[in-house]
Design a protein around this motif. Structure first.
Motif, PDB file in Angstrom:
ATOM      1  N   ALA A 328      48.538   8.300  25.027  1.00  0.00           N
ATOM      2  CA  ALA A 328      47.913   9.459  24.390  1.00  0.00           C
ATOM      3  C   ALA A 328      47.738   9.262  22.882  1.00  0.00           C
ATOM      4  CB  ALA A 328      48.748  10.712  24.650  1.00  0.00           C
ATOM      5  N   ASN A 329      48.629   8.466  22.282  1.00  0.00           N
ATOM      6  CA  ASN A 329      48.593   8.257  20.837  1.00  0.00           C
ATOM      7  C   ASN A 329      47.827   7.002  20.426  1.00  0.00           C
ATOM      8  OD1 ASN A 329      50.103  10.558  20.300  1.00  0.00           O
ATOM      9  ND2 ASN A 329      52.056   9.464  20.439  1.00  0.00           N
ATOM     10  N   ARG A 330      47.184   6.346  21.389  1.00  0.00           N
ATOM     11  CA  ARG A 330      46.428   5.135  21.063  1.00  0.00           C
ATOM     12  C   ARG A 330      45.335   5.419  20.033  1.00  0.00           C
ATOM     13  NH1 ARG A 330      44.845   0.669  23.904  1.00  0.00           N
ATOM     14  NH2 ARG A 330      42.738   1.496  24.163  1.00  0.00           N
ATOM     15  N   ILE A 331      45.189   4.528  19.102  1.00  0.00           N
ATOM     16  CA  ILE A 331      44.128   4.668  18.113  1.00  0.00           C
ATOM     17  C   ILE A 331      42.788   4.370  18.775  1.00  0.00           C
ATOM     18  CG2 ILE A 331      44.322   2.260  17.325  1.00  0.00           C
ATOM     19  CD1 ILE A 331      43.697   3.266  14.486  1.00  0.00           C
ATOM     20  N   SER A 332      41.799   5.183  18.484  1.00  0.00           N
ATOM     21  CA  SER A 332      40.477   4.963  19.065  1.00  0.00           C
ATOM     22  C   SER A 332      39.808   3.775  18.379  1.00  0.00           C
ATOM     23  CB  SER A 332      39.612   6.211  18.891  1.00  0.00           C
ATOM     24  OG  SER A 332      39.303   6.413  17.517  1.00  0.00           O
ATOM     25  N   ARG A 333      38.802   3.245  19.029  1.00  0.00           N
ATOM     26  CA  ARG A 333      38.066   2.137  18.423  1.00  0.00           C
ATOM     27  C   ARG A 333      37.447   2.585  17.095  1.00  0.00           C
ATOM     28  NH1 ARG A 333      35.891  -2.648  20.655  1.00  0.00           N
ATOM     29  NH2 ARG A 333      34.342  -3.593  19.271  1.00  0.00           N
ATOM     30  N   GLU A 334      36.917   3.808  17.080  1.00  0.00           N
ATOM     31  CA  GLU A 334      36.297   4.310  15.861  1.00  0.00           C
ATOM     32  C   GLU A 334      37.305   4.392  14.728  1.00  0.00           C
ATOM     33  OE1 GLU A 334      33.653   8.156  14.381  1.00  0.00           O
ATOM     34  OE2 GLU A 334      34.955   8.339  16.142  1.00  0.00           O
ATOM     35  N   ASP A 335      38.507   4.911  15.014  1.00  0.00           N
ATOM     36  CA  ASP A 335      39.530   5.022  13.971  1.00  0.00           C
ATOM     37  C   ASP A 335      40.054   3.657  13.551  1.00  0.00           C
ATOM     38  OD1 ASP A 335      39.414   7.705  13.585  1.00  0.00           O
ATOM     39  OD2 ASP A 335      41.147   8.205  14.847  1.00  0.00           O
ATOM     40  N   ARG A 336      40.101   2.735  14.496  1.00  0.00           N
ATOM     41  CA  ARG A 336      40.569   1.395  14.122  1.00  0.00           C
ATOM     42  C   ARG A 336      39.579   0.730  13.178  1.00  0.00           C
ATOM     43  NH1 ARG A 336      40.812  -4.076  15.340  1.00  0.00           N
ATOM     44  NH2 ARG A 336      42.888  -4.913  14.955  1.00  0.00           N
ATOM     45  N   MET A 340      40.474  -0.547   9.427  1.00  0.00           N
ATOM     46  CA  MET A 340      40.209  -1.904   8.949  1.00  0.00           C
ATOM     47  C   MET A 340      39.373  -1.871   7.665  1.00  0.00           C
ATOM     48  SD  MET A 340      41.747  -4.140  10.867  1.00  0.00           S
ATOM     49  CE  MET A 340      40.864  -5.667  10.560  1.00  0.00           C
ATOM     50  N   LEU A 341      38.383  -0.989   7.613  1.00  0.00           N
ATOM     51  CA  LEU A 341      37.548  -0.886   6.419  1.00  0.00           C
ATOM     52  C   LEU A 341      38.361  -0.387   5.231  1.00  0.00           C
ATOM     53  CD1 LEU A 341      34.315   0.621   8.017  1.00  0.00           C
ATOM     54  CD2 LEU A 341      34.571  -1.679   7.070  1.00  0.00           C
ATOM     55  N   TYR A 342      39.309   0.510   5.500  1.00  0.00           N
ATOM     56  CA  TYR A 342      40.183   1.005   4.443  1.00  0.00           C
ATOM     57  C   TYR A 342      41.123  -0.091   3.957  1.00  0.00           C
ATOM     58  CZ  TYR A 342      44.156   3.402   2.303  1.00  0.00           C
ATOM     59  OH  TYR A 342      45.169   3.786   1.457  1.00  0.00           O
ATOM     60  N   ALA A 343      41.760  -0.768   4.900  1.00  0.00           N
ATOM     61  CA  ALA A 343      42.793  -1.733   4.539  1.00  0.00           C
ATOM     62  C   ALA A 343      42.218  -2.997   3.900  1.00  0.00           C
ATOM     63  CB  ALA A 343      43.617  -2.100   5.780  1.00  0.00           C
ATOM     64  N   TYR A 344      41.161  -3.546   4.496  1.00  0.00           N
ATOM     65  CA  TYR A 344      40.651  -4.849   4.059  1.00  0.00           C
ATOM     66  C   TYR A 344      39.385  -4.772   3.217  1.00  0.00           C
ATOM     67  CZ  TYR A 344      44.007  -7.295   6.996  1.00  0.00           C
ATOM     68  OH  TYR A 344      45.164  -7.794   7.539  1.00  0.00           O
ATOM     69  N   GLU A 345      38.799  -3.589   3.117  1.00  0.00           N
ATOM     70  CA  GLU A 345      37.527  -3.384   2.442  1.00  0.00           C
ATOM     71  C   GLU A 345      36.410  -4.064   3.247  1.00  0.00           C
ATOM     72  OE1 GLU A 345      37.584  -3.701  -1.794  1.00  0.00           O
ATOM     73  OE2 GLU A 345      39.621  -2.883  -1.942  1.00  0.00           O
ATOM     74  N   GLU A 346      35.188  -3.667   2.967  1.00  0.00           N
ATOM     75  CA  GLU A 346      34.097  -3.908   3.916  1.00  0.00           C
ATOM     76  C   GLU A 346      33.863  -5.374   4.267  1.00  0.00           C
ATOM     77  OE1 GLU A 346      29.461  -2.595   4.728  1.00  0.00           O
ATOM     78  OE2 GLU A 346      30.483  -1.971   2.898  1.00  0.00           O
ATOM     79  N   ASP A 425      46.865  -7.021  11.900  1.00  0.00           N
ATOM     80  CA  ASP A 425      45.425  -6.999  12.160  1.00  0.00           C
ATOM     81  C   ASP A 425      44.668  -8.193  11.580  1.00  0.00           C
ATOM     82  OD1 ASP A 425      45.621  -4.379  13.343  1.00  0.00           O
ATOM     83  OD2 ASP A 425      45.795  -3.566  11.310  1.00  0.00           O
ATOM     84  N   TYR A 426      45.346  -9.068  10.874  1.00  0.00           N
ATOM     85  CA  TYR A 426      44.654 -10.145  10.164  1.00  0.00           C
ATOM     86  C   TYR A 426      44.005 -11.143  11.114  1.00  0.00           C
ATOM     87  CZ  TYR A 426      43.854 -13.839   6.704  1.00  0.00           C
ATOM     88  OH  TYR A 426      43.287 -14.787   5.907  1.00  0.00           O
TER      89      TYR A 426
END
Length: 455
Positions: A328-336, A340-346, A425-426
């Motif tokens: 139920a708490n799995r991150i959606s593909r959209e949120d992932r 990734m865009l937040y953490a690593y930048e575009e 995630d790297y």
């Protein structure tokens, strides 16, 4: 022991008797690796013995040119070699970026027969990728025992500020003159030690990947790395004083660790989540125009950060996991993707997601991994319990005067917090951090590193 180490009369390191029945493909090391005092004077002899030719491009930077580059140039010129110098001059540290790679490429002429790198990590990788692309053989003269990449076939490079990896060529000849290595600052020695100590975590992650994902594991490469790291731990004081014995032990550990990359054709034995964290720090500092910390020092500090999570997990009770709650708490593909865009930048995020599509798990695959972790937890625990005490690693780094905290590496609290969450995630390569995430435990384990990315 399934391998043997020795030296011949020319100070050539010989590794023999590599015997392994694991599923990994194995390559027999064929490089000429020389370790000894004063052996840079033999460089012309070593090259002629290998029949590499007489026309070369010598790659150095403004520091390593003065340390050994000019001497190598003079030795070869006096012996009849035609040497084109490519000295990459920078006001600060030289980065293995597109500019440096391009300088080397433009120095290569149609009649160039081989390349020579005089330096440590950045110079070696910059030369190595050009050797691979041009098909030319390569000679490496090491100037510092600061990293394990001399024997590698993988190049960590920088493209538009993003850390990337490209195939490179292992040098046909690697020359490590202890008298030259001893001149490197203690900071670079500490970097080499940090890079080596991270192998404990890399090996544990590799075994966990074998347990969870049936990833092929090579016990011989694991043994080579473990022996090298343990020998280093037993000789910290010799290394700190940069004695002949200490420098030989350190450079052997780095060379042997790197040699496993050559044997199995990838970096699995020597790099995992501790390197992911270090790469992230280096990448983000570069993107934002800051000087990145030394790679090995970052790896050493990241090893200290990751270690407690391993020892804590060894005492976990996975039978209590609530799979319905995890689902139920799995991150959606959209949120992932947003994460990734937040953490690593575009630019970096787009590249990482493109290269690691397998990290977008289905629930079926995630559940399979959770159940495999539950069923084989005793093996995972045994792997972690086999690590030496955390205190022994910390004490070794402290006695050396190595960097011990993220602050020592110029990493602020925000960068630290994000790095601990995005280390998983790297790349797709399996790590304990992935296990924690898939089992719904990562946030609890990282509660000291708060995240506010959704805000």
């Amino acid at each position: 022991m399934s391998y043997q180490l020795s030296y011949d009369a020319d100070s050539r390191l010989i590794i023999s008797g590599i015997e392994c029945g694991c599923p990994c493909e194995h390559n027999s090391p064929e490089q000429d690796i020389y370790v000894g005092n004063g052996i840079v004077g033999n460089i012309a002899k070593y090259i002629r013995k290998r029949n590499l030719g007489t026309k070369c491009v010598l790659v150095a930077d403004n520091v390593t040119w003065n340390v050994a580059g000019k001497k190598v140039h003079d030795l070869l010129s006096a012996d009849g070699f035609e040497v084109v110098d490519c000295v990459i001059r920078r006001d600060g540290p030289m980065d293995p970026d597109e500019s440096a790679v391009g300088e080397v490429l433009l120095a290569i002429k149609p009649d160039t027969e081989f390349l020579i790198s005089v330096g440590s990590g950045s110079i070696t990788d910059t030369t190595r990728v050009n050797a691979k692309r041009t098909g030319l053989p390569m000679v490496c003269v090491g100037t510092a025992a600061s990293m394990d990449g001399y024997t590698s076939v993988v190049c960590p490079l920088i493209l538009h500020g993003v850390k990337i990896h490209r195939d490179g060529k292992c040098p046909e000849i690697i020359l490590c003159d202890i008298d030259i290595l001893k001149t490197a600052p203690l900071e670079m020695v500490c970097s080499g030690v940090g890079d080596v100590l991270g192998k404990f975590i890399a090996k544990a992650d590799w075994i966990i990947g074998n347990i969870i994902n049936d990833e092929p594991y090579c016990p011989t490469c694991g043994e080579i790395v473990t022996d090298a790291v343990n020998k280093l731990l037993d000789n910290v004081d010799e290394i700190k004083t940069k004695s002949d014995k200490g420098m030989r032990i350190l450079i052997e550990a780095l060379l042997l660790a790197g040699m496993t990359i050559m044997i199995i054709g990838n970096t699995r034995a020597v790099a995992s989540v501790e390197h992911n964290i270090a790469h992230y720090w280096e990448m983000m500092q570069l993107i934002h125009g800051n000087e990145p910390p030394k790679h090995g020092s970052s790896v050493g500090v990241a090893t200290l950060l990751a270690w407690p999570l391993f020892t804590r997990f060894a005492n976990e009770d996975l039978s209590k996991l609530d799979l319905e709650k995890i689902k139920a708490n799995r991150i959606s593909r959209e949120d992932r993707v947003k994460w990734m865009l937040y953490a690593y930048e575009e630019e970096a995020a787009t590249s990482i997601m493109r290269d690691n599509e397998g990290d977008f798990l289905t629930w079926e695959e995630q559940e399979h991994r959770i159940r495999r972790a539950q069923e084989r937890f005793a093996e995972i625990k045994a792997c972690i319990d086999d690590l030496p005490p955390f205190e022994k690693i910390y004490d070794a780094m402290k006695r050396l005067g190595a960097q011990l905290t993220p602050e020592d590496c110029g990493v602020d609290q925000h960068l630290l917090n994000v790095s601990m969450h995005c280390a998983k995630d790297y790349r797709t390569r399996y790590t304990l951090f992935k296990t924690l995430d898939e089992c719904g435990l990562l946030e609890e384990y990282l509660k000291d590193y708060p995240q506010d990315w959704k805000k």
